[in-house]
Design an enzyme around this catalytic site. Structure first.
Site, PDB file in Angstrom:
ATOM      1  N   SER A 193       1.488  -9.906  -1.157  1.00 36.62           N
ATOM      2  CA  SER A 193       1.158  -8.489  -0.982  1.00 36.62           C
ATOM      3  C   SER A 193       1.543  -7.926   0.381  1.00 36.62           C
ATOM      4  O   SER A 193       1.788  -6.733   0.504  1.00 36.62           O
ATOM      5  CB  SER A 193      -0.332  -8.261  -1.228  1.00 36.62           C
ATOM      6  OG  SER A 193      -1.115  -9.106  -0.409  1.00 36.62           O
TER       7      SER A 193
ATOM      8  N   LYS B 121       0.806  -1.223   0.000  1.00 35.68           N
ATOM      9  CA  LYS B 121       0.000   0.000   0.000  1.00 35.68           C
ATOM     10  C   LYS B 121       0.838   1.273   0.000  1.00 35.68           C
ATOM     11  O   LYS B 121       0.438   2.286  -0.541  1.00 35.68           O
ATOM     12  CB  LYS B 121      -0.946   0.016   1.210  1.00 35.68           C
ATOM     13  CG  LYS B 121      -2.128  -0.914   1.042  1.00 35.68           C
ATOM     14  CD  LYS B 121      -3.187  -0.648   2.091  1.00 35.68           C
ATOM     15  CE  LYS B 121      -4.424  -1.476   1.844  1.00 35.68           C
ATOM     16  NZ  LYS B 121      -4.207  -2.911   2.160  1.00 35.68           N
TER      17      LYS B 121
ATOM     18  N   GLU C 109      -9.741   7.573   4.101  1.00 42.19           N
ATOM     19  CA  GLU C 109     -10.658   6.737   4.864  1.00 42.19           C
ATOM     20  C   GLU C 109     -10.005   5.378   5.013  1.00 42.19           C
ATOM     21  O   GLU C 109      -9.179   4.989   4.182  1.00 42.19           O
ATOM     22  CB  GLU C 109     -12.021   6.616   4.167  1.00 42.19           C
ATOM     23  CG  GLU C 109     -12.197   5.433   3.243  1.00 42.19           C
ATOM     24  CD  GLU C 109     -11.437   5.538   1.938  1.00 42.19           C
ATOM     25  OE1 GLU C 109     -11.128   6.675   1.520  1.00 42.19           O
ATOM     26  OE2 GLU C 109     -11.150   4.484   1.351  1.00 42.19           O
TER      27      GLU C 109
HETATM   28  C1  LIG Z   1      -5.102  -3.889   1.672  1.00 43.84           C
HETATM   29  C2  LIG Z   1      -4.432  -5.179   1.350  1.00 43.84           C
HETATM   30  C3  LIG Z   1      -4.853  -5.986   0.258  1.00 43.84           C
HETATM   31  C4  LIG Z   1      -6.068  -5.666  -0.569  1.00 43.84           C
HETATM   32  O1  LIG Z   1      -6.028  -4.474  -1.269  1.00 43.84           O
HETATM   33  P1  LIG Z   1      -5.820  -4.425  -2.830  1.00 43.84           P
HETATM   34  O2  LIG Z   1      -6.100  -3.027  -3.194  1.00 43.84           O
HETATM   35  O3  LIG Z   1      -6.791  -5.404  -3.453  1.00 43.84           O
HETATM   36  O4  LIG Z   1      -4.419  -4.838  -3.105  1.00 43.84           O
HETATM   37  C5  LIG Z   1      -4.147  -7.141  -0.031  1.00 43.84           C
HETATM   38  N1  LIG Z   1      -3.087  -7.520   0.720  1.00 43.84           N
HETATM   39  C6  LIG Z   1      -2.653  -6.789   1.771  1.00 43.84           C
HETATM   40  C7  LIG Z   1      -1.476  -7.266   2.543  1.00 43.84           C
HETATM   41  C8  LIG Z   1      -3.310  -5.601   2.120  1.00 43.84           C
HETATM   42  O5  LIG Z   1      -2.874  -4.883   3.176  1.00 43.84           O
END
Ligand SMILES: *Cc1c(COP(=O)(O)O)cnc(C)c1O
Length: 394
Positions: A377, A89, A111
C-alpha cells in the site's frame, strides 16, 4: 450473497448514514449525485488521465521472486508504494477533488490523524488550485511534524483540534462542524472506506482501479485474471477495498484482511477490530469497532499510524461477519521483521502498514502453485524514524 453495497447503503448489517440532521443536506446531495457524476465520460476521462500522468498508474504488479522462494509459494506485489506521494491514498483524493469540482464546491476540508490523508488532500488541492483546510488533533500535530510541514508547503491551512483527547476523533468532530456551517461551497474529503453512505462505496470505487489493473496484469503474467488469494492490510480499509473490489463475487479468490494486533490482541494495546470489535456506530456508519461494555470507543494502538484506528469500514465488517474474508492480526514485532525482510530480499522498503500484510506468510501456509497478490500500500520513507528506533539503526 452480495458483498457490495445495496441501494440503501448497507453491506449486510453494516453501513448506512447515522448523521446529525444538520448534515443531512450535504450527505444527501452527494448520495444523489456521486454515481451519475462518476459515470460521466468526461469525468472518467479526466480521472484516468490524472491517474496516468500525475499519479503514475498503472503501478507494476511485481513478481517477488526471492520473497516467494523463502515462503514456497508465488507472491506478486501490487506496487502502490510507487504512486505519487508514496501510497494508494491519492487515488481517492484525486477522485474526490474531481467530484467536488463537478458539484460546484471550491473549498475542501479533511481530517487527518497521522497526516498521510492530509498530505494526499493538500496535494490534489494544490493541483486544482482549491482552498484546503485540514483538521488535525493538537497532539498529532506535535507527533507528525514532517507531515504538517508538507501540508503547509502544499498551501493547506492546518487547524489544530484542541478538544477531548486532541487526536483523530476530535479532528473529525471539528471537520463535521465546519461542513455543517459551510454546506454550499465545501466538500469534505474522507480518506478511507469509512463514514456515512455514500462515502464507503465512493472511496471503494475510486480505489477499485487497483484490482482493475491486477486483473489485466495477472492475465498477462499468469494467463488468468484471478489469483488464488488477495491480501491487504486494513486500517479503515481503503487499500484493501481497492484490491478486493473486483474479486468480491469470485468465490475462487480467497480474501485475506490483515489487522494490527499491536503488542498482542489481548494486551490492551491493539487495533485488531475483527477480533475485539462489537457492533456500534462510528463516523456515521454502523460497523465493528473496539469499545467498552458501556459503548465508549477504546483508544486503539499500533506501531503503524495508518492502522491505528478503532473500527473498520462497513464492507470489511460484512466480509468478516459473513465469513467471505479471512481476518488475520499481526503484532508490531512481526510486522517490523517482515518489513526488514522485504528490504533484504527484494530491495523494497515498505510502509509499516504494508509490512503487516507481508508478515502473514510466517504462519499462514500456502500451496506451492498458489498465486497470491499482496497490496504494497505504501513506501517506507515516512516510517524511517520508526524503523531506525526499532532496529537501532542510527
Ligand atoms: C493510510 C494507510 C493505510 C491504511 O488505510 P486504509 O484505508 O486501510 O488503506 C495503509 N497503508 C498505507 C501506506 C497508508 O498510508
Amino acid at each position: 450473497m452480495n458483498y457490495n453495497v445495496n441501494e440503501k447503503g448497507y453491506y449486510g448489517d453494516f453501513g448506512g448514514a447515522y448523521i446529525p440532521e444538520m448534515l443531512y443536506p450535504n450527505v444527501e446531495e452527494l448520495r444523489q449525485n456521486y454515481i451519475s457524476v462518476m459515470q460521466e465520460p468526461e469525468f472518467q476521462e479526466e480521472f484516468k488521465e490524472l491517474l496516468k500522468e500525475y499519479v503514475g498508474r498503472p503501478t507494476p504488479l511485481y513478481y517477488a521472486k526471492r520473497f516467494s522462494e523463502k515462503y514456497g509459494t508465488k507472491v506478486y506485489l501490487k506496487r502502490e508504494d510507487l504512486c505519487h506521494t508514496g501510497a494508494h491514498k491519492v487515488n481517492n483524493t484525486i477522485g474526490q477533488i474531481l467530484m467536488a469540482k463537478r458539484l460546484g464546491k471550491n473549498r475542501i476540508i479533511a481530517e487527518t490523524g497521522a497526516g498521510q490523508h492530509g498530505v494526499a488532500t493538500a496535494t490534489v488541492c494544490a493541483l486544482m488550485g482549491l482552498e484546503c483546510i485540514v483538521y488535525m488533533g493538537a497532539i498529532d500535530i506535535k507527533r507528525q511534524a514532517p507531515n504538517v510541514a508538507r501540508m503547509k508547503m502544499l498551501g493547506a491551512t492546518v487547524i489544530s483540534a484542541e478538544s477531548g483527547s486532541k487526536t483523530l476523533k476530535d479532528a473529525t468532530n471539528e471537520a463535521i462542524r465546519d461542513w455543517i456551517n459551510n454546506p454550499t461551497n465545501t466538500h469534505y474529503i474522507i480518506g478511507s472506506v469509512v463514514g456515512p453512505h455514500p462515502y464507503p462505496d465512493m472511496v471503494a470505487r475510486f480505489q477499485s482501479v487497483i484490482s482493475e489493473e491486477v486483473k489485466k496484469q495477472l492475465l498477462e503474467k499468469e494467463g488468468r485474471e484471478n489469483p488464488d488469494y488477495v491480501v491487504a492490510c486494513v486500517g479503515g480499509g481503503s487499500n484493501a477495498a481497492g484490491l478486493f473490489y473486483h474479486y468480491l463475487d469470485k468465490p475462487e479468490v480467497g480474501i485475506i484482511a490483515v489487522e494490527a494486533a499491536g503488542k498482542g490482541i489481548h494486551s490492551g494495546e491493539s487495533a485488531a477490530t475483527s477480533a475485539l470489535g462489537k457492533e456500534g456506530i462510528i463516523h456515521g456508519s454502523k460497523t465493528l469497532l473496539m469499545q467498552t461494555d458501556d459503548g465508549q470507543i477504546t483508544e486503539p494502538y499500533s506501531i503503524s499510524a495508518g492502522l491505528d484506528y478503532p473500527g473498520v469500514g462497513p464492507m470489511h465488517a460484512h466480509l468478516f461477519r459473513s465469513g467471505r474474508g479471512e481476518f488475520i492480526s499481526v503484532t508490531d514485532a512481526d510486522a517490523m521483521q517482515a518489513g526488514l525482510d522485504l528490504c533484504k530480499l527484494e530491495g523494497i522498503i515498505p510502509a509499516i502498514e504494508s509490512s503487516h500484510a507481508l508478515a502473514i506468510f510466517e504462519d499462514r501456509k500456502f500451496k506451492k502453485d498458489d498465486v497470491i497478490v499482496v497490496n504494497l500500500s505504501g513506501r517506507g520513507d515516512k516510517d524511517l524514524n520508526t524503523y531506525i528506533e526499532y532496529f537501532d539503526l542510527a
